[in-house]
Structure formats: C-alpha cells, structure tokens
Scaffold this active site. Structure first.
Site, short mmCIF file in Angstrom:
data_model
loop_
_atom_site.label_atom_id
_atom_site.label_comp_id
_atom_site.label_asym_id
_atom_site.label_seq_id
_atom_site.Cartn_x
_atom_site.Cartn_y
_atom_site.Cartn_z
CE LYS A 270 17.06 16.30 20.51
NZ LYS A 270 18.22 16.12 21.38
NE ARG A 345 19.84 7.80 28.27
CZ ARG A 345 20.75 8.60 28.82
NH1 ARG A 345 20.96 8.55 30.12
NH2 ARG A 345 21.45 9.44 28.08
#
Length: 490
Positions: A270, A345
């Site tokens: 990020k 996920r």
C-alpha cells in the site's frame, strides 16, 4: 452506570437531570407537559420558546433550573412520529447521554415514548446510553475525565424491565469488545492477542476453543490462509470458538470473520495515500465475531454457534508470497495471486471451507473486504451478498432490529469471467469495475451447498467522527446484527 426502569412518571420524579424526547411539530404545552411546566416554574415552556425547539430529529436543548425538585432539563427531538422505531430511541438516548455528560449530571431520568413494547423500548434506550458513553482511553497517558460522572439512569414509565436491560448490557459488552480490538494498534493486537481474547471468552463463559497452529493448518491443506501468513514473524492462529447450549441445539450456525491484524498490502504494498496507517482495522470482521461470541455466550440461546477467525498479518519479507504465485486452498481449488493486497479473501477461503465441514445450517462471513464497497455504499452501509434468499431476509430483519444498515448486492455470475486464470482455477482479483461483487463471487467458490451470506463491512466498522450511538473510532459493527440473527434462530 446503573440503569434501571421504573413506573415513576415524569411528573413525580425528582432529582438531578430530567430528559424528555419530543416529536417533531409545533409543541403544545398541554396535558402532562403543562403539569410538568407548572412543576418547573414555567421553565419547560421557556426553554422550548427561547431555543425555538420543534422536535426535529437530532435537535436538542438543555438548561439549568436551579434548586428546585429537578435541577437540569434536557430536551431531544425525535423527528416525525410516523418514523419512530427502536433506532429513534437509541439515537435519542445517545444524544441525552452526551448532553448529560456536558451538564456534569450524576443522576438522570429519561422519558421517551414506547416503541413496540416496554421491554424493547428499555433495551433500545440502554443500548444508546451504553454505546454513546463508551470512550476508549486506554492509550492516553492523561485521562480527560473531569467532574461528575453519570452514575444512575432511571427509565421512567416502563415498569420493571431488568431482564431487557441486562440483555442489552450483555450485547453491548460484545460491541465494546469489538470496538476495543479494532481501536488497538497492530503492535498491541496481533494474532496472538486474538487467540488470547478467544481464550478469555472461552474460560469466562464456558465455551470450547480449538486454536489451530501453523502445522495443523498445513495438515488441513490451508494453502490460501498460510500463503498470506508466510511473511509475518508472528505465527498465524486459526481460531475456532464454539458455543453449545445445554440441550439439543435447534440449529447450528457458523460466523467467519476476516482477522488481518495488519495489512501492509504485501509485495503489492500500500503506497502513499492508501490509508495504510488505518490497517489495524482490517480485523474488524474477526473482532465482531469475537464480540458476538461474548454476547451470545451470556445470552445462552438454544443454538450451536461456531465462531471462526483465521488470524494473521499480511506483511513483507523474504518469505512473502509473490504476485503470480499459485496457492491451493483446503478444498483443492487453485488460486493465482495477481494482487497480494487482495489477501482477506484468501484467508476467508479456508475459513469457509472449514466452516462448511462442520455441517452447519448456515454460514455468515464478514470482512473489511473491499474499498469498492465503500465507494458504492459509503461509510454507513455494508454490502450483503447471499446464495440463499431466506438467510438474506433473516440478516436484514436482524439488522433492522439493531439499527444497522445493509444493502443487498448481486452475485452476478458473468463477472466471474474476469477472475478466470489460464494457469489456475481462478485469480484472486478481477477487473476494477464491480470489485466488491467479484470479491463476493471469489468467496462463493469455497461454499458448496450450505446457505451462505457475505457481509462487506469496510465502511461501517470505523467512524472518523461522532455518529449516532458511535463516538469517533471503531463502531463494533455489526455485532448487534449477528446477535439478533442468532437469537432469532433460538
């Protein structure tokens, strides 16, 4: 704070602070209000006229009365009568609690209209009071508590509702646990801390707990979960907390919460402006799962509930999974990792496979999964995807009762075309459009036949400012919805 309900009316109560909720419209000083106005020497009418108080939702007024039978008076607007619901009461109670704090009140009496029945009314008011007055000051070197604290609250005209108040206190204890887990920084809450929290809940309330260490996860083939965990120096913990009633359970349910205690993005790190400093909140799903466990353990429904938290960090090191790696989940499906920052996920994939093997009647997963869901629905509304219309209706009804907001979203199978891989069964991300939908479709690949529902809670788990029953920081969303859902199966 000692909260109790009573048959005492607002006309006979005497004490420090009296709070009234009034509906929107021209407020007529008549009947009971006229009697109260006389008791207060005309101060009620004066406060309404001087502040031009009209009962609009979110409006309020307060005044000090001096040395009479009641020393302070608070008014809050309830909005249109046709729109009254339990959330109206929660918001009114939250506003009253904050005004009482400003007024340095120690003893407070609240008079609000009954919504539904007296028990539900007392419960909703209690939730509003407790959630609005909770302040997480653990990391302040100097506490800002000054002056008197609110010690006692009487709910007027509701009779004896000790059971309803106690139930709301138990639910709020779970919400507050979730808030404090999310609020804490990543150097305080790690996968080890999540495991310790689960151990505390199990020990205090008699739940069963199975903590799967890395070796056990490997033996179960949890390659997706462990692929994310590889780079961290802190070992992963796969938590399985189990509540069982004393008798035969009416249903068996599973709740699976994403539990990334910090998300750096991995090798797809990020960058600047990404909000990396807020990624302590990426375990909001796991925090709510443990919060729900704490509440449900106290409420003791005749429902068996499995609480599952695949806890790890997503970090960077020489061991980190690479973009392009292929992972094998515990159901044998292979995943090409085209973005290491779509890691939640992956952890949930093995969590869902594990949950379905328990042969439960329904599975709900919750996760701070996608920024796309926040773009679509904003900060106050979570997305809801489900393979089962009945389960979706149950969660929406539970959410309505809690005053928490969800919006049903489509499982558009066509969109999964963009997640197909030439060298594996699937990629872990698809094209940018419909990102929250493709994330839900990815999770769907790890469920066979069990009714399943996915909640993307990326927006509502955090509030940058005071908002309704929430103060700035973690909200504890959606603990109350989860608890209501379980209790509705009781």
């Amino acid at each position: 704070m000692d909260i109790r309900s009573t048959d005492t009316s607002l006309l006979t109560w005497t004490g420090d602070t009296l709070a009234l909720g009034l509906p929107e419209g021209a407020i007529e000083i008549a009947g009971e209000l006229a009697e109260l106005n006389d008791k207060l020497g005309g101060n009620l009418g004066d406060l309404i006229s001087e502040t031009e108080f009209e009962g609009k939702l979110g409006s309020s007024a307060a005044t000090r009365l001096g040395g009479g039978p009641i020393r302070k008076l608070i008014l809050v607007g309830l909005g249109k009568t046709a729109d009254f619901d339990l959330q109206t009461l929660r918001l009114a109670a939250a506003a009253i609690a904050r005004l009482a704090k400003q007024q340095k009140s120690q003893a407070l009496a609240i008079s609000l209209p009954v919504v539904g029945d007296q028990s539900a009314t007392a419960g909703a008011i209690t939730e509003g009071l407790l959630l609005a007055t909770h302040q997480d000051t653990r990391f302040k070197s100097t506490k800002e508590e000054k002056g008197a604290k609110l010690e006692t609250v009487e709910l007027l005209g509701l009779g004896e509702q000790a059971s309803a108040i106690a139930k709301s206190e138990q639910i709020c204890s779970g919400v507050i646990l979730a808030r404090e887990l999310v609020n804490a920084p990543a150097n305080t809450v790690t996968p080890l801390t999540m495991a310790e929290t689960a151990e505390q809940i199990a020990a205090e309330y008699g739940l069963s707990l199975n903590i799967l260490e890395q070796e056990e996860c490997e033996s179960l083939g949890m390659g997706a979960f462990l692929g994310v965990a590889k780079a961290s120096d802190i070992p992963p913990k796969f938590l399985h907390l189990i509540y069982k009633p004393q008798g035969t359970p009416k249903r068996k349910l599973a709740i699976v919460g994403k539990s990334l205690t910090f998300d750096s993005g991995g090798l797809n790190i990020k960058g600047a402006g990404s909000g990396i400093e807020t990624m302590k909140m990426d375990m909001g799903g796991g925090a709510a799962t443990l919060g729900a466990a704490k509440a449900i353990a106290q409420l003791q429904p005749e429902v068996e509930v499995h609480f599952i938290c695949p806890a790890t960090e997503n970090m960077i090191s020489g061991r980190a999974m690479h973009p392009g790696d292929i992972l094998t989940a515990s159901n044998g499906k292979t995943i090409e990792v085209n973005n290491t920052d779509a890691e939640g996920r992956l952890t949930l994939a093995d969590g869902l496979v594990f949950a379905e093997k328990l042969e439960v009647d329904a599975i709900v997963d919750l996760a701070t999964l996608t920024g796309a869901c926040v773009i679509a629905l904003g900060d106050d509304i979570a997305g809801l995807w489900s393979s089962d219309e009945s389960l979706a209706a149950q969660i929406q009804e539970a959410a309505k009762l809690a005053g928490e907001k969800f919006w049903p979203m489509p499982l558009e199978e066509k969109y999964f075309e963009g997640m197909k891989s030439q060298i594996a069964d699937m990629k872990n991300t698809g094209p940018r459009p419909g990102g929250s939908i493709t994330a839900a479709l990815f999770l769907k690949q790890f469920i066979n036949n069990t009714p399943w529902l996915h909640l993307d809670i990326a927006g509502p788990v955090w509030s940058d400012k005071e908002n309704g029953v929430n103060n700035s920081g973690a909200t504890g969303f959606p603990v109350r919805t989860l608890v209501n859902w379980v209790m509705a199966n009781n």
